[in-house]
Design a protein around this motif. Structure first.
Motif, PDB file in Angstrom:
ATOM      1  N   SER A  77       0.899  -1.306  -0.006  1.00 27.19           N
ATOM      2  CA  SER A  77      -0.032  -0.027   0.192  1.00 27.19           C
ATOM      3  C   SER A  77       0.824   1.209   0.116  1.00 27.19           C
ATOM      4  CB  SER A  77      -0.907  -0.052   1.251  1.00 27.19           C
ATOM      5  OG  SER A  77      -0.048  -0.031   2.353  1.00 27.19           O
ATOM      6  N   THR A  78       1.951   1.042   0.339  1.00 25.49           N
ATOM      7  CA  THR A  78       2.969   2.364   0.456  1.00 25.49           C
ATOM      8  C   THR A  78       3.523   2.790  -0.817  1.00 25.49           C
ATOM      9  OG1 THR A  78       4.995   0.901   0.943  1.00 25.49           O
ATOM     10  CG2 THR A  78       3.692   1.856   2.760  1.00 25.49           C
ATOM     11  N   ASN A  79       3.748   1.739  -1.760  1.00 24.69           N
ATOM     12  CA  ASN A  79       4.328   2.274  -2.993  1.00 24.69           C
ATOM     13  C   ASN A  79       3.458   1.764  -4.334  1.00 24.69           C
ATOM     14  OD1 ASN A  79       4.735  -0.541  -2.688  1.00 24.69           O
ATOM     15  ND2 ASN A  79       6.962  -0.362  -3.081  1.00 24.69           N
ATOM     16  N   ASN A  80       2.303   1.102  -4.045  1.00 27.72           N
ATOM     17  CA  ASN A  80       1.246   0.789  -5.096  1.00 27.72           C
ATOM     18  C   ASN A  80       0.973   1.585  -6.226  1.00 27.72           C
ATOM     19  OD1 ASN A  80      -0.297  -0.777  -6.585  1.00 27.72           O
ATOM     20  ND2 ASN A  80      -1.945  -1.165  -5.066  1.00 27.72           N
ATOM     21  N   SER A  81       1.838   2.194  -6.960  1.00 24.27           N
ATOM     22  CA  SER A  81       1.272   2.690  -8.235  1.00 24.27           C
ATOM     23  C   SER A  81       2.692   2.838  -9.124  1.00 24.27           C
ATOM     24  CB  SER A  81       1.121   4.620  -7.659  1.00 24.27           C
ATOM     25  OG  SER A  81       2.403   4.982  -7.119  1.00 24.27           O
ATOM     26  N   TYR A  82       2.336   3.650 -10.365  1.00 25.05           N
ATOM     27  CA  TYR A  82       3.298   3.920 -11.429  1.00 25.05           C
ATOM     28  C   TYR A  82       4.742   4.468 -10.527  1.00 25.05           C
ATOM     29  CZ  TYR A  82       0.413   2.067 -15.023  1.00 25.05           C
ATOM     30  OH  TYR A  82      -0.418   1.331 -15.893  1.00 25.05           O
ATOM     31  N   ALA A  83       4.299   5.779 -10.090  1.00 23.42           N
ATOM     32  CA  ALA A  83       5.577   6.433  -9.411  1.00 23.42           C
ATOM     33  C   ALA A  83       6.029   5.729  -8.148  1.00 23.42           C
ATOM     34  CB  ALA A  83       4.833   7.807  -8.923  1.00 23.42           C
ATOM     35  N   GLY A  84       5.083   5.243  -7.465  1.00 19.63           N
ATOM     36  CA  GLY A  84       5.748   4.479  -6.289  1.00 19.63           C
ATOM     37  C   GLY A  84       6.602   3.303  -6.740  1.00 19.63           C
ATOM     38  N   LEU A  85       6.419   2.582  -7.539  1.00 14.87           N
ATOM     39  CA  LEU A  85       7.277   1.513  -8.033  1.00 14.87           C
ATOM     40  C   LEU A  85       8.744   2.111  -8.540  1.00 14.87           C
ATOM     41  CD1 LEU A  85       8.150  -1.598  -8.601  1.00 14.87           C
ATOM     42  CD2 LEU A  85       6.835  -1.218 -10.812  1.00 14.87           C
ATOM     43  N   ALA A  86       8.538   3.273  -9.575  1.00 12.06           N
ATOM     44  CA  ALA A  86       9.729   3.707 -10.120  1.00 12.06           C
ATOM     45  C   ALA A  86      10.542   4.500  -9.067  1.00 12.06           C
ATOM     46  CB  ALA A  86       9.182   4.860 -11.239  1.00 12.06           C
ATOM     47  N   SER A  87       9.929   4.986  -8.146  1.00 18.76           N
ATOM     48  CA  SER A  87      10.802   5.523  -6.950  1.00 18.76           C
ATOM     49  C   SER A  87      11.561   4.520  -6.251  1.00 18.76           C
ATOM     50  CB  SER A  87      10.047   6.356  -6.033  1.00 18.76           C
ATOM     51  OG  SER A  87      10.480   6.967  -4.885  1.00 18.76           O
ATOM     52  N   ALA A  88      10.795   3.105  -5.987  1.00 19.44           N
ATOM     53  CA  ALA A  88      11.577   2.219  -5.227  1.00 19.44           C
ATOM     54  C   ALA A  88      12.645   1.539  -6.078  1.00 19.44           C
ATOM     55  CB  ALA A  88      10.422   1.204  -4.898  1.00 19.44           C
ATOM     56  N   ILE A  89      12.334   1.453  -7.329  1.00 16.79           N
ATOM     57  CA  ILE A  89      13.569   0.977  -8.043  1.00 16.79           C
ATOM     58  C   ILE A  89      14.899   2.012  -8.352  1.00 16.79           C
ATOM     59  CG2 ILE A  89      14.223   0.444 -10.576  1.00 16.79           C
ATOM     60  CD1 ILE A  89      11.393  -0.436 -11.118  1.00 16.79           C
ATOM     61  N   ASN A  90      14.560   3.101  -8.356  1.00 19.92           N
ATOM     62  CA  ASN A  90      15.449   4.251  -8.331  1.00 19.92           C
ATOM     63  C   ASN A  90      16.431   4.297  -7.029  1.00 19.92           C
ATOM     64  OD1 ASN A  90      14.970   4.830 -10.982  1.00 19.92           O
ATOM     65  ND2 ASN A  90      13.578   6.384 -10.469  1.00 19.92           N
ATOM     66  N   ALA A  91      15.572   3.843  -5.801  1.00 18.65           N
ATOM     67  CA  ALA A  91      16.336   3.969  -4.586  1.00 18.65           C
ATOM     68  C   ALA A  91      17.270   2.752  -4.308  1.00 18.65           C
ATOM     69  CB  ALA A  91      15.285   4.066  -3.544  1.00 18.65           C
ATOM     70  N   THR A  92      17.407   1.770  -5.279  1.00 13.52           N
ATOM     71  CA  THR A  92      17.964   0.639  -4.914  1.00 13.52           C
ATOM     72  C   THR A  92      19.394   0.743  -5.233  1.00 13.52           C
ATOM     73  OG1 THR A  92      17.274  -0.608  -7.132  1.00 13.52           O
ATOM     74  CG2 THR A  92      15.963  -0.941  -5.070  1.00 13.52           C
ATOM     75  N   ASN A  93      19.788   1.703  -6.401  1.00 14.06           N
ATOM     76  CA  ASN A  93      21.027   1.696  -6.886  1.00 14.06           C
ATOM     77  C   ASN A  93      21.439   0.323  -7.643  1.00 14.06           C
ATOM     78  OD1 ASN A  93      21.345   4.296  -6.147  1.00 14.06           O
ATOM     79  ND2 ASN A  93      21.751   3.893  -4.160  1.00 14.06           N
ATOM     80  N   SER A  94      20.552  -0.203  -8.026  1.00 10.43           N
ATOM     81  CA  SER A  94      20.629  -1.477  -8.913  1.00 10.43           C
ATOM     82  C   SER A  94      21.644  -1.382 -10.056  1.00 10.43           C
ATOM     83  CB  SER A  94      19.678  -2.344  -8.847  1.00 10.43           C
ATOM     84  OG  SER A  94      18.600  -1.691  -9.808  1.00 10.43           O
TER      85      SER A  94
END
Length: 471
Positions: free
Chosen positions: A151-168
């Protein structure tokens, strides 16, 4: 008739009272002033020496640092250039100067990255929910990065932000256009930087369920770019690099590849310095002489002690002047016809200042401009070819080293400053004790005089009575 006792009391002014406070104050002042003047005079000279030594050291720092800054500028090191920056541009890296230029470059292929785009969802926005579950990125080397979508990142922007924060190494962005909203994923450039995506969706019909990609396009995911290395030919030798910014092909030179142009040769080169080395050396001599003249004034003997310089006789400054005066004869290069500043017309005068023989410098520049330039400002400073700025840094460090004459002089005068402060404090204590001692003496004297005055009064009364009786 005037009695002997009356004469004594009148002479002592006891009748009107002795001002013992003023008497004690004047005696203490007369004792204190010559001692205090002697200490403060020496203290003032010592303070002036501390200030002058600090100023001399600071001036030397400023001079050496300014010389280093000037010689490291593009006016004296040159600039890197490309004859076709639309294909490849260049810039200098710190630490040295490029070697092997000019060089011939051909850009056969640019480095690219894997880019994957999801299908557009009509009517969706960046805040639209995409479904819960997990999203896993797997690199070509097998490293995995898993993101939980709730529920904290269930959106297009939420997933994109989570990916960018991983530094993968994989970045994501949300794009909304006339057809709808989609996610675009991009890896790093280079053939070894591919990646795949796997998902576990709580709802098989959600957007998240369609974001998986295993190397083949699907109805919901499409690759628009494959990862590959940049390929170049440099002076006929083929190379591959994972990035379009190349630091390792030519020492101290960054090559930025801007577009592929097979069959087109780009020339990379270094332009010659635009400012004249002769002008720099003239400015160097002028600045150096300003520093040396200030030192000469500070160390002058004068006609007597009252006109002598504040640093006259200070060994640390004599050593400083000696080391500075030696720079014209110190080798800046181990080879070539021109190895010292004296060889190109810069000599040291008897007072330590420098003289520039412009005709001799012009001849040297005409005979061997590259040799003179490399002597004064080598591309890479070495022990046998330090260059002028490194030599000045070395001289500065030697002058200011711990346990050197300058540092020892500064420490000695700092210790004297503390000692003079202590002497003044001790003088205050001694004078306070002396004042207390005098006050006791004159208080006792005043008491005895008061008693004598009382006795005088009694005797005068008796004598007057005797005189009256005899009459």
């Amino acid at each position: 008739m005037t009695s002997v006792g009356s004469s004594i009391i009148s002479a002592l002014n006891a009748g009107s009272g002795i001002d013992t406070s003023a008497l004690v104050s004047n005696l203490v002042k007369a004792t204190r002033e010559p001692k205090e003047t002697a200490i403060t005079s020496r203290q003032t000279l010592n303070t002036s020496r501390i200030s002058a030594l600090a100023s001399a050291a600071s001036s030397l720092d400023t001079f050496a640092d300014a010389l280093t800054e000037v010689l490291s500028g593009t006016a004296y090191t040159g600039t890197a250039s490309s004859n076709d920056a639309s294909i490849a541009s260049v810039s200098l890296l710190s630490g040295g100067s490029p070697t092997g230029l000019p060089a011939q470059l051909t850009v056969e292929q640019l480095a690219t990255a894997r880019v994957i785009s999801s299908g557009a969802t009509s009517g969706a926005t960046s805040s639209t929910a995409i479904g819960t579950g997990s999203f896993t990125i797997t690199s070509a080397s097998g490293e995995t990065t898993t993101i939980t979508i709730d529920s904290t990142n269930n959106s297009y922007a939420g997933l994109a932000s989570a990916i960018n924060a991983t530094n993968s190494g994989v970045t994501a962005r949300v794009v909304t256009d006339a057809t709808g909203t989609r996610l675009v994923f991009k890896g790093e450039t280079g053939a070894d930087n591919d990646f795949s995506i796997s998902v576990t969706a709580d709802d098989s019909g959600s957007v998240l369920a369609g974001l998986g990609w295993d190397g083949a396009n699907s109805g919901t995911m499409t690759s628009t770019s494959a990862p590959q290395n940049a390929k170049i030919t440099l002076d006929g030798v083929e190379y591959e690099f994972a990035s379009n910014s190349i630091d390792g092909a030519i020492p101290y030179l960054r090559i930025d590849l801007n577009k592929a142009a097979p069959g087109t040769t780009v020339t990379l080169s270094m332009s010659q310095p635009t400012a004249g080395l002769s002008d720099l050396l003239k400015e160097f001599v002028d600045a150096y002489n300003t520093l040396m003249k200030a030192l000469n004034t500070a160390t002058s003997t004068g006609t007597d002690s009252s006109t002598a310089g504040v640093l006259n006789g200070v060994s640390g400054v004599r050593d400083m002047k000696r080391q500075l005066a030696a720079i014209t004869s110190t080798p800046l290069s181990a080879t070539g016809a021109y190895r010292t500043l004296a060889d190109i017309g810069i000599t040291t005068n008897r007072d330590g200042t420098l003289t520039l023989d412009t005709a001799r410098l012009a001849t040297a520049m005409e005979n061997d401009p590259e040799g003179v330039t490399n002597m004064v400002n080598p591309k890479v400073s070495t022990t046998v070819n330090p260059g002028l700025s490194t030599l000045m840094d070395t001289v500065r460090d030697n002058i200011q080293k711990d346990n050197g004459p300058l540092k020892l002089a500064q420490e000695r005068y700092a210790a004297l400053a503390k000692d003079f402060t202590k002497q003044l404090e001790d003088l205050d204590v001694k004078m306070a004790s002396y004042e207390e001692h005098l006050t006791g003496i004159y208080s006792a004297m005043e008491t005895r005089l008061s008693a004598l005055k009382a006795t005088q009064s009694y005797l005068e009364q008796q004598i007057e009575m005797w005189n009256n009786s005899s009459n």
